[in-house]
Design a protein around this motif. Structure first.
Motif, PDB file in Angstrom:
ATOM      1  N   TRP A 182     -27.835 -53.756  -9.429  1.00  0.00           N
ATOM      2  CA  TRP A 182     -26.673 -54.293 -10.730  1.00  0.00           C
ATOM      3  C   TRP A 182     -25.488 -54.103  -9.626  1.00  0.00           C
ATOM      4  O   TRP A 182     -24.576 -55.021 -10.002  1.00  0.00           O
ATOM      5  N   LEU A 183     -24.329 -53.096  -9.093  1.00  0.00           N
ATOM      6  CA  LEU A 183     -23.004 -53.057  -8.254  1.00  0.00           C
ATOM      7  C   LEU A 183     -23.429 -53.902  -7.480  1.00  0.00           C
ATOM      8  O   LEU A 183     -21.747 -54.545  -7.364  1.00  0.00           O
ATOM      9  N   LYS A 184     -23.880 -54.184  -6.762  1.00  0.00           N
ATOM     10  CA  LYS A 184     -24.747 -55.307  -5.591  1.00  0.00           C
ATOM     11  C   LYS A 184     -24.176 -56.751  -6.572  1.00  0.00           C
ATOM     12  O   LYS A 184     -23.462 -58.041  -5.966  1.00  0.00           O
ATOM     13  N   LYS A 230     -16.400 -54.119 -16.579  1.00  0.00           N
ATOM     14  CA  LYS A 230     -16.276 -55.218 -17.604  1.00  0.00           C
ATOM     15  C   LYS A 230     -17.189 -55.513 -18.265  1.00  0.00           C
ATOM     16  O   LYS A 230     -18.450 -55.112 -18.592  1.00  0.00           O
ATOM     17  N   TYR A 231     -17.923 -55.839 -17.122  1.00  0.00           N
ATOM     18  CA  TYR A 231     -19.853 -56.211 -16.830  1.00  0.00           C
ATOM     19  C   TYR A 231     -20.649 -55.722 -17.018  1.00  0.00           C
ATOM     20  O   TYR A 231     -21.330 -56.015 -17.480  1.00  0.00           O
ATOM     21  N   LEU A 232     -20.107 -54.207 -16.348  1.00  0.00           N
ATOM     22  CA  LEU A 232     -21.203 -53.300 -15.991  1.00  0.00           C
ATOM     23  C   LEU A 232     -20.916 -52.821 -17.568  1.00  0.00           C
ATOM     24  O   LEU A 232     -22.031 -51.642 -18.185  1.00  0.00           O
ATOM     25  N   GLY A 233     -19.906 -52.233 -18.016  1.00  0.00           N
ATOM     26  CA  GLY A 233     -20.116 -51.483 -19.484  1.00  0.00           C
ATOM     27  C   GLY A 233     -19.403 -50.426 -19.009  1.00  0.00           C
ATOM     28  O   GLY A 233     -19.522 -49.618 -19.636  1.00  0.00           O
ATOM     29  N   ILE A 234     -19.075 -49.859 -18.231  1.00  0.00           N
ATOM     30  CA  ILE A 234     -18.544 -48.663 -17.957  1.00  0.00           C
ATOM     31  C   ILE A 234     -17.049 -49.130 -16.944  1.00  0.00           C
ATOM     32  O   ILE A 234     -16.315 -50.098 -16.996  1.00  0.00           O
ATOM     33  N   SER A 235     -16.274 -47.054 -16.820  1.00  0.00           N
ATOM     34  CA  SER A 235     -14.900 -47.460 -16.631  1.00  0.00           C
ATOM     35  C   SER A 235     -14.352 -47.928 -15.074  1.00  0.00           C
ATOM     36  O   SER A 235     -15.587 -48.305 -14.453  1.00  0.00           O
ATOM     37  N   GLN A 236     -13.521 -48.172 -14.917  1.00  0.00           N
ATOM     38  CA  GLN A 236     -12.853 -48.962 -13.812  1.00  0.00           C
ATOM     39  C   GLN A 236     -13.089 -48.086 -12.722  1.00  0.00           C
ATOM     40  O   GLN A 236     -13.740 -47.967 -11.314  1.00  0.00           O
ATOM     41  N   SER A 237     -12.928 -46.932 -12.916  1.00  0.00           N
ATOM     42  CA  SER A 237     -13.285 -45.775 -11.561  1.00  0.00           C
ATOM     43  C   SER A 237     -14.314 -45.239 -11.563  1.00  0.00           C
ATOM     44  O   SER A 237     -14.731 -44.880 -10.444  1.00  0.00           O
ATOM     45  N   SER A 238     -15.253 -45.035 -12.769  1.00  0.00           N
ATOM     46  CA  SER A 238     -16.595 -45.291 -12.603  1.00  0.00           C
ATOM     47  C   SER A 238     -17.566 -46.175 -10.925  1.00  0.00           C
ATOM     48  O   SER A 238     -17.894 -45.491 -10.240  1.00  0.00           O
ATOM     49  N   VAL A 239     -17.127 -47.123 -11.620  1.00  0.00           N
ATOM     50  CA  VAL A 239     -16.920 -48.556 -10.365  1.00  0.00           C
ATOM     51  C   VAL A 239     -16.536 -48.016  -9.287  1.00  0.00           C
ATOM     52  O   VAL A 239     -17.156 -48.443  -8.191  1.00  0.00           O
ATOM     53  N   LEU A 292     -19.116 -47.406  -5.440  1.00  0.00           N
ATOM     54  CA  LEU A 292     -19.168 -48.414  -4.660  1.00  0.00           C
ATOM     55  C   LEU A 292     -18.829 -47.458  -3.532  1.00  0.00           C
ATOM     56  O   LEU A 292     -19.256 -47.748  -2.595  1.00  0.00           O
ATOM     57  N   GLN A 293     -18.160 -46.456  -3.728  1.00  0.00           N
ATOM     58  CA  GLN A 293     -17.531 -46.195  -2.614  1.00  0.00           C
ATOM     59  C   GLN A 293     -18.676 -44.851  -2.076  1.00  0.00           C
ATOM     60  O   GLN A 293     -19.607 -44.908  -0.906  1.00  0.00           O
ATOM     61  N   LYS A 294     -19.896 -44.382  -3.180  1.00  0.00           N
ATOM     62  CA  LYS A 294     -20.909 -43.321  -3.507  1.00  0.00           C
ATOM     63  C   LYS A 294     -22.283 -44.355  -2.410  1.00  0.00           C
ATOM     64  O   LYS A 294     -22.741 -43.810  -1.925  1.00  0.00           O
ATOM     65  N   TYR A 295     -22.354 -45.445  -3.003  1.00  0.00           N
ATOM     66  CA  TYR A 295     -23.563 -46.646  -2.172  1.00  0.00           C
ATOM     67  C   TYR A 295     -22.845 -46.981  -1.001  1.00  0.00           C
ATOM     68  O   TYR A 295     -23.649 -47.859  -0.788  1.00  0.00           O
ATOM     69  N   LYS A 296     -21.503 -47.440  -0.731  1.00  0.00           N
ATOM     70  CA  LYS A 296     -21.519 -48.286   0.578  1.00  0.00           C
ATOM     71  C   LYS A 296     -21.194 -49.322   0.428  1.00  0.00           C
ATOM     72  O   LYS A 296     -21.747 -49.840   1.573  1.00  0.00           O
ATOM     73  N   ILE A 297     -20.810 -49.549  -0.629  1.00  0.00           N
ATOM     74  CA  ILE A 297     -21.258 -51.153  -0.919  1.00  0.00           C
ATOM     75  C   ILE A 297     -20.018 -51.744  -0.463  1.00  0.00           C
ATOM     76  O   ILE A 297     -20.428 -52.904  -0.344  1.00  0.00           O
ATOM     77  N   ASN A 298     -18.815 -52.135  -0.989  1.00  0.00           N
ATOM     78  CA  ASN A 298     -17.916 -52.110  -0.041  1.00  0.00           C
ATOM     79  C   ASN A 298     -17.119 -51.451   0.848  1.00  0.00           C
ATOM     80  O   ASN A 298     -17.396 -49.973   1.052  1.00  0.00           O
ATOM     81  N   SER A 299     -16.286 -51.659   1.819  1.00  0.00           N
ATOM     82  CA  SER A 299     -15.797 -51.424   2.989  1.00  0.00           C
ATOM     83  C   SER A 299     -14.553 -50.938   2.548  1.00  0.00           C
ATOM     84  O   SER A 299     -14.149 -50.672   3.858  1.00  0.00           O
TER      85      SER A 299
END
Length: 455
Positions: free
Chosen positions: A419-421, A435-444, A448-455
């Motif tokens: 879902w994050l990807k 907004k798309y995922l239904g969670i807070s921006q800080s959680s996003v 993202l950092q946790k799963y190293k999805i963005n650099s």
């Protein structure tokens, strides 16, 4: 130090090695929405949770122990470029973090304006080329591709005659538009163009609708009688849309009228001479229907005088940009809007196969103009799955992948990553992703950092 903070044009924030704010320049209020004395003593973690700025550049410096630069969104809905540097003591411990930021809100707006200008330039270049090549756009018929040019040239040749024409092609290619074009270019253009959807009229009503009826012909009939659609087409054109849907018993009656050019109302005895031209269309293979006994052979040859096949939209990609422009302008004018397609949206639409052809494109453009909140129409508003490697995984695939996990936490983590990807591919900011995922921006940001999805 205070004098430097007071006169600096940058928004400067100084914290200790744990992220506690020690000093801040007075002009931080205009960017972060908090006065200097409100910032002092607070930790950047707390300020991030309050959405004063997000994400925290100071927090990243403390974690990575090096200079960091990133974009922040602030409590005052500003976008700033924040840069922060660590200050180390003799033992290599971070004792201060100094950050300064530049307001890029106006620059962001300029970027969007530039992208809009690029989109307009693409349209203008297309229009100039179209004029240079003396190409035409007639009543929604875009004449760009070689295939549609050939169709148009044939239409111009047969329009002046009274020959029967049958349009062949998939649903939604615009057969009715081309049929009307023939009528408007013919000597019958000032008379009626009567369109009959052969698949929409119930079999029990077809005769009365087509041939009309006399006064008192049956129970419930109009006391004055009623002319049929064939009579209404006198001196004009009768367009039989989806003629392949006609039942066999009605095909025989229609054939007689076409051959004799006479019609007798239900309940009447005297046939009436009617002068009309026949144009038909179908998305069925009439030849195969004849061989299967589902369509009369004599009616087939009566209609198949000049067959014209309209190619599907996927086979005339050269027309797409012009159709985008045509329908966007049409619905902008209709709904008094000024929507613009983003360049990436145009790329996605160019690579789509358009199974519903021009009708699908027209309906989609109307939908985008009505439902898109912003002036710029981005790719995430498109309903179809994205092409060239951006196709979204189906829910079934996600479930299958999750079931292969060793335990429930791993399964949940697998779904969360997918879902994050997906959100990361489709949206431009972490706020839109949230907004798309239904969670807070800080959680996003954390995920993202946790799963190293963005650099």
């Amino acid at each position: 130090m205070q004098a430097i903070l007071d006169v600096s044009n940058d928004n400067i924030v100084i914290t200790d090695g744990h992220g506690k704010v020690l000093k801040a320049s007075p002009n931080c209020y205009s960017i972060y929405g908090m006065k200097t004395d409100e910032l002092l003593g607070k930790n950047v973690d707390e300020l991030e949770r309050m959405d004063v700025f997000s994400p925290s550049v100071t927090k990243r410096v403390i974690e990575e122990r090096k200079e960091v630069q990133l974009m922040q969104h602030t409590l005052t809905d500003r976008y700033v470029m924040a840069t922060a540097l660590p200050v180390f003591d003799d033992r290599g411990k971070i004792i201060r973090v100094i950050s300064f930021s530049h307001d890029l809100t106006e620059l962001r707006q300029i970027k969007e304006d530039y992208e809009e200008l690029q989109s307009k330039m693409a349209y203008y270049e297309s229009e100039i080329k179209e004029l240079r090549d003396k190409e035409q756009n007639t009543n929604g018929i875009v004449l760009k591709s070689k295939e549609i040019h050939q169709v148009w040239q044939l239409i111009q040749r047969v329009a002046a005659s009274d020959a029967t024409v049958v349009f062949l092609g998939e649903s939604g290619v615009g057969k009715n538009v081309f049929a009307r074009a023939i009528h408007e270019k013919s000597i019958r253009s000032k008379e009626a163009f009567v369109e009959v959807n052969c698949g929409a009229i119930p079999e029990t009503l077809f005769e009365s609708e087509m041939f009309g009826y006399e006064r008192g012909a049956f129970t419930g009939a109009d006391q004055n009688g009623k002319p049929g659609l064939i009579e209404l087409a006198n001196k004009g054109t009768l367009f039989l849309d989806e003629v392949g849907e006609l039942p066999l018993n009605l095909q025989a009656k229609l054939l007689k009228v076409i051959q004799e050019k006479k019609v007798t109302r239900i309940g009447g005895t005297e046939p009436k001479a009617i002068d009309f031209r026949i144009i038909a269309s179908t998305n069925r293979d009439l030849k195969e229907m004849v061989e299967a006994g589902k369509f009369r052979e004599d009616l087939y040859y009566r209609l198949n005088v000049v067959p014209i096949t309209i190619p599907p939209l996927r086979e005339r990609k050269d027309d797409l940009l012009y159709l985008f422009d045509y329908f966007l302008d049409m619905f902008n004018e209709k709904y008094e809007t000024d929507k613009v397609l983003h360049a990436s949206t145009i790329r996605e639409m160019l690579e789509y196969s358009w199974p519903g052809n021009v009708r699908e494109l027209e309906n989609l453009m109307e939908r985008l103009v009505i439902t898109t909140e912003s002036r710029m129409i981005y790719p995430d508003t498109l309903p179809f799955q994205r092409q060239h490697g951006f196709a979204q995984e189906t829910m079934e695939e996600e479930v299958e992948q999750a079931e292969q996990a060793a335990n429930l936490p791993e399964a949940l983590e697998e779904v969360e990553i997918r879902w994050l990807k997906r959100a990361y591919r489709q949206y431009k900011t972490t706020y839109e992703m949230a907004k798309y995922l239904g969670i807070s921006q800080s959680s996003v940001v954390r995920k993202l950092q946790k799963y190293k999805i963005n650099s």
